[in-house]
Design a protein around this motif. Structure first.
Motif, PDB file in Angstrom:
ATOM      1  N   ALA A 154       0.797  -1.098   0.131  1.00  0.00           N
ATOM      2  CA  ALA A 154       0.099  -0.037   0.085  1.00  0.00           C
ATOM      3  C   ALA A 154       0.851   1.258   0.065  1.00  0.00           C
ATOM      4  N   ILE A 155       0.730   2.147  -0.893  1.00  0.00           N
ATOM      5  CA  ILE A 155       1.452   3.430  -1.018  1.00  0.00           C
ATOM      6  C   ILE A 155       0.435   4.503  -0.620  1.00  0.00           C
ATOM      7  N   GLU A 156       1.026   5.370   0.422  1.00  0.00           N
ATOM      8  CA  GLU A 156       0.273   6.213   1.231  1.00  0.00           C
ATOM      9  C   GLU A 156       1.159   7.578   1.546  1.00  0.00           C
ATOM     10  N   ASP A 157       0.136   8.934   1.301  1.00  0.00           N
ATOM     11  CA  ASP A 157       1.017  10.025   1.746  1.00  0.00           C
ATOM     12  C   ASP A 157       0.315  10.629   2.937  1.00  0.00           C
ATOM     13  N   SER A 158      -0.739  10.297   3.733  1.00  0.00           N
ATOM     14  CA  SER A 158      -1.195  10.605   4.786  1.00  0.00           C
ATOM     15  C   SER A 158      -1.136   9.680   6.069  1.00  0.00           C
ATOM     16  N   SER A 168      -4.075  -3.151   8.151  1.00  0.00           N
ATOM     17  CA  SER A 168      -4.750  -4.051   7.283  1.00  0.00           C
ATOM     18  C   SER A 168      -3.829  -5.409   7.274  1.00  0.00           C
ATOM     19  N   GLY A 169      -2.453  -5.047   7.260  1.00  0.00           N
ATOM     20  CA  GLY A 169      -1.505  -6.187   7.289  1.00  0.00           C
ATOM     21  C   GLY A 169      -0.566  -6.056   6.051  1.00  0.00           C
ATOM     22  N   ALA A 170      -0.934  -5.137   5.103  1.00  0.00           N
ATOM     23  CA  ALA A 170      -0.099  -4.640   4.067  1.00  0.00           C
ATOM     24  C   ALA A 170       1.146  -4.426   4.220  1.00  0.00           C
ATOM     25  N   VAL A 171       2.031  -4.618   3.301  1.00  0.00           N
ATOM     26  CA  VAL A 171       3.448  -3.605   3.253  1.00  0.00           C
ATOM     27  C   VAL A 171       3.103  -2.289   3.145  1.00  0.00           C
ATOM     28  N   SER A 172       3.372  -1.481   3.910  1.00  0.00           N
ATOM     29  CA  SER A 172       3.005  -0.006   3.810  1.00  0.00           C
ATOM     30  C   SER A 172       4.185   0.919   3.372  1.00  0.00           C
ATOM     31  N   LEU A 173       4.054   1.740   2.367  1.00  0.00           N
ATOM     32  CA  LEU A 173       5.093   2.624   2.012  1.00  0.00           C
ATOM     33  C   LEU A 173       4.530   4.003   2.205  1.00  0.00           C
ATOM     34  N   GLY A 174       5.140   4.746   3.068  1.00  0.00           N
ATOM     35  CA  GLY A 174       4.860   6.203   3.073  1.00  0.00           C
ATOM     36  C   GLY A 174       5.738   7.114   1.878  1.00  0.00           C
ATOM     37  N   VAL A 175       4.981   7.949   1.039  1.00  0.00           N
ATOM     38  CA  VAL A 175       5.656   9.131   0.460  1.00  0.00           C
ATOM     39  C   VAL A 175       4.992  10.233   0.612  1.00  0.00           C
ATOM     40  N   PRO A 176       5.593  10.972   1.415  1.00  0.00           N
ATOM     41  CA  PRO A 176       4.872  12.360   2.012  1.00  0.00           C
ATOM     42  C   PRO A 176       4.872  13.281   0.894  1.00  0.00           C
ATOM     43  N   VAL A 179       2.301  16.515   4.595  1.00  0.00           N
ATOM     44  CA  VAL A 179       2.437  16.231   5.857  1.00  0.00           C
ATOM     45  C   VAL A 179       3.441  15.110   6.143  1.00  0.00           C
ATOM     46  N   ALA A 180       4.173  15.161   7.403  1.00  0.00           N
ATOM     47  CA  ALA A 180       5.022  13.991   7.571  1.00  0.00           C
ATOM     48  C   ALA A 180       4.572  13.037   7.929  1.00  0.00           C
ATOM     49  N   LEU A 181       5.459  11.816   7.730  1.00  0.00           N
ATOM     50  CA  LEU A 181       4.765  10.534   7.867  1.00  0.00           C
ATOM     51  C   LEU A 181       5.580   9.496   8.859  1.00  0.00           C
ATOM     52  N   ALA A 188       8.513   1.474   4.918  1.00  0.00           N
ATOM     53  CA  ALA A 188       9.502   2.168   4.530  1.00  0.00           C
ATOM     54  C   ALA A 188       8.833   3.627   4.188  1.00  0.00           C
ATOM     55  N   ILE A 189       9.479   4.782   3.979  1.00  0.00           N
ATOM     56  CA  ILE A 189       9.357   6.123   3.527  1.00  0.00           C
ATOM     57  C   ILE A 189      10.252   6.370   2.395  1.00  0.00           C
ATOM     58  N   TRP A 190       9.600   6.724   1.326  1.00  0.00           N
ATOM     59  CA  TRP A 190      10.546   7.277   0.162  1.00  0.00           C
ATOM     60  C   TRP A 190      10.082   8.518   0.014  1.00  0.00           C
TER      61      TRP A 190
END
Length: 210
Positions: A154-158, A168-176, A179-181, A188-190
């Motif tokens: 899952a790729i998220e910005d918030s 949810s159990g997904a591997v979660s990737l933050g791309v700010p 707002v900061a993540l 991971a945060i890219w």
């Protein structure tokens, strides 16, 4: 979608501000940032507290109409690298879905602006019983794709979206974006999706599941 795939957050802010001001209230940039990633009914209730004298559902439809109109007039800037990553994922045979708290009709409008078959499924906030930060949207997204949530990235910005993805159990990737993540449990945060490919997503998944 908003802020991750497309940079529509300024359109939402541009819709919120005059709405609050119409009812004699004030709406700051900080107020607007507080709504990033929320489900729309939650945002509508916050706008009511700011003085907007409309039913929550009417607020949601008004904001959605405004954003769709801004997309029609101004177009919509895709986030750096987002379309390229989608192309790479599709070329690799990876199933993809939009999981957004925006209305389904807005998500469909955005997909129409992509000049290739980018998504196998589109889920809006009106397609799920419980919104982000509950895990339901991502669980429904995995179900729509016919895959296990544990096999998803899952790729998220918030913060709200990341909370949903992580729970949810997904591997979660933050791309700010706005707002900061840090501190929300992302694997991971890219800083950007620019230059990223399906191989990078596969590596992230493998390392997170190791």
């Amino acid at each position: 979608m908003d802020g991750t795939l497309v940079d529509t957050e300024p359109y939402w802010i541009a819709a919120e501000t005059p709405l609050v001001e119409r009812f004699g209230g004030t709406w700051t940039h900080e107020d607007a940032l507080g709504l990033v990633g929320n489900d729309l009914l939650t945002s509508a209730r916050i706008l009511q507290e700011a003085g907007v004298q409309m039913d929550a559902d009417d607020i949601v439809e008004h904001l959605t109409d405004s954003v769709i109109e801004q997309i029609r007039v101004k177009g919509v800037p895709f986030r750096p690298g987002a379309q390229e990553l989608l192309r790479s994922l599709r070329a690799a045979g990876v199933k993809t879905a939009i999981v957004t708290m925006s209305r389904h009709r807005l998500a469909e409008r955005v997909t129409q602006l992509i000049d290739f078959d980018a998504f196998d499924a589109v889920l809006g906030g009106d397609d799920v019983a419980r919104p982000k930060p509950f895990p339901d949207p991502y669980l429904e997204g995995a179900r729509a794709l016919g895959v296990a949530i544990e096999d998803c990235v899952a790729i998220e910005d918030s913060p709200t979206g990341l909370t949903s993805a992580v729970s949810s159990g997904a591997v979660s990737l933050g791309v700010p974006n706005l707002v900061a993540l840090e501190g929300y449990g992302a694997h991971a945060i890219w800083n950007t999706l620019d230059g990223r490919t399906a191989d990078d997503i596969a590596t992230l998944w493998k390392e997170s599941r190791a």
